[in-house]
Design a protein around this motif. Structure first.
Motif, mmCIF file in Angstrom:
data_model
loop_
_atom_site.group_PDB
_atom_site.id
_atom_site.type_symbol
_atom_site.label_atom_id
_atom_site.label_comp_id
_atom_site.label_asym_id
_atom_site.label_seq_id
_atom_site.Cartn_x
_atom_site.Cartn_y
_atom_site.Cartn_z
ATOM 1 N N ASP A 190 63.215 -29.133 38.546
ATOM 2 C CA ASP A 190 64.519 -29.736 38.106
ATOM 3 C C ASP A 190 64.385 -31.198 37.695
ATOM 4 O O ASP A 190 65.332 -31.413 36.570
ATOM 5 N N PHE A 191 63.760 -32.061 38.160
ATOM 6 C CA PHE A 191 63.475 -33.465 37.716
ATOM 7 C C PHE A 191 63.028 -33.304 36.083
ATOM 8 O O PHE A 191 63.505 -33.981 35.224
ATOM 9 N N TYR A 192 62.074 -32.569 35.914
ATOM 10 C CA TYR A 192 61.198 -32.618 34.801
ATOM 11 C C TYR A 192 61.690 -31.167 33.896
ATOM 12 O O TYR A 192 61.069 -30.233 33.472
ATOM 13 N N GLU A 193 63.024 -31.089 33.814
ATOM 14 C CA GLU A 193 63.675 -29.956 33.158
ATOM 15 C C GLU A 193 63.262 -29.456 31.580
ATOM 16 O O GLU A 193 63.002 -28.446 31.290
ATOM 17 N N ASP A 194 62.809 -30.584 30.937
ATOM 18 C CA ASP A 194 62.384 -30.409 29.593
ATOM 19 C C ASP A 194 60.664 -30.209 29.440
ATOM 20 O O ASP A 194 60.257 -29.986 28.476
ATOM 21 N N ALA A 195 60.167 -30.057 30.745
ATOM 22 C CA ALA A 195 58.952 -29.607 30.726
ATOM 23 C C ALA A 195 58.342 -28.581 30.250
ATOM 24 O O ALA A 195 59.409 -27.492 30.213
ATOM 25 N N PHE A 196 57.103 -28.040 29.839
ATOM 26 C CA PHE A 196 56.942 -26.642 29.325
ATOM 27 C C PHE A 196 55.510 -26.272 30.035
ATOM 28 O O PHE A 196 54.731 -27.051 30.593
ATOM 29 N N TYR A 197 55.258 -25.119 30.286
ATOM 30 C CA TYR A 197 54.135 -24.200 30.706
ATOM 31 C C TYR A 197 53.060 -24.258 29.832
ATOM 32 O O TYR A 197 53.194 -23.673 28.650
ATOM 33 N N VAL A 198 51.941 -24.829 30.425
ATOM 34 C CA VAL A 198 50.772 -24.659 29.153
ATOM 35 C C VAL A 198 49.485 -23.721 30.064
ATOM 36 O O VAL A 198 49.343 -23.805 31.298
ATOM 37 N N ASN A 199 49.107 -22.816 29.321
ATOM 38 C CA ASN A 199 48.104 -21.828 29.755
ATOM 39 C C ASN A 199 46.693 -22.488 29.490
ATOM 40 O O ASN A 199 46.436 -22.599 28.272
ATOM 41 N N ALA A 200 46.082 -22.993 30.353
ATOM 42 C CA ALA A 200 45.111 -23.978 29.952
ATOM 43 C C ALA A 200 43.818 -22.875 30.135
ATOM 44 O O ALA A 200 42.635 -23.591 29.873
ATOM 45 N N ASP A 201 43.976 -21.702 30.173
ATOM 46 C CA ASP A 201 42.621 -20.723 30.039
ATOM 47 C C ASP A 201 42.468 -20.220 28.653
ATOM 48 O O ASP A 201 42.327 -19.132 28.237
ATOM 49 N N GLN A 202 42.612 -21.234 27.722
ATOM 50 C CA GLN A 202 42.369 -20.825 26.392
ATOM 51 C C GLN A 202 41.640 -21.897 25.521
ATOM 52 O O GLN A 202 41.197 -22.804 26.208
ATOM 53 N N ASP A 203 41.068 -21.750 24.511
ATOM 54 C CA ASP A 203 40.391 -22.775 23.722
ATOM 55 C C ASP A 203 41.146 -24.103 23.860
ATOM 56 O O ASP A 203 42.281 -23.997 23.400
ATOM 57 N N PRO A 204 40.342 -25.309 23.819
ATOM 58 C CA PRO A 204 40.980 -26.359 23.819
ATOM 59 C C PRO A 204 41.797 -26.613 22.553
ATOM 60 O O PRO A 204 42.937 -27.592 22.842
#
Length: 78
Positions: A45-59
């Motif tokens: 709720d506090f970081y409502e502008d945050a986004f999900y990052v799938n870190a199982d990919q190439d850097p």
């Protein structure tokens, strides 16, 4: 650093000298996971502008994704 499953010590002699970090004991991990689940909704709720990052990919792919989320076109006045 060694891991009992994913990166075991190369020899039994080295394995015999290893010690577990007290913070990594099961009861301590359970406390940290419980704390996370108690607070995750408030953080979302506090970081409502945050986004999900799938870190199982190439850097490079991860970097480009984060960059595209951060750099957004400025709104235009009509």
């Amino acid at each position: 650093r060694y891991h009992t499953t994913f990166r075991p010590a190369p020899t039994p002699e080295i394995h015999a000298r290893l010690r577990q970090n007290p913070r990594d004991k099961e009861e301590n991990i359970e406390k940290r996971v419980d704390t996370y689940y108690r607070n995750v909704k408030e953080l979302e709720d506090f970081y409502e502008d945050a986004f999900y990052v799938n870190a199982d990919q190439d850097p490079h792919v991860i970097f480009e994704f984060i960059e595209s989320c951060i750099i957004k076109p400025l709104p235009c006045k009509k």
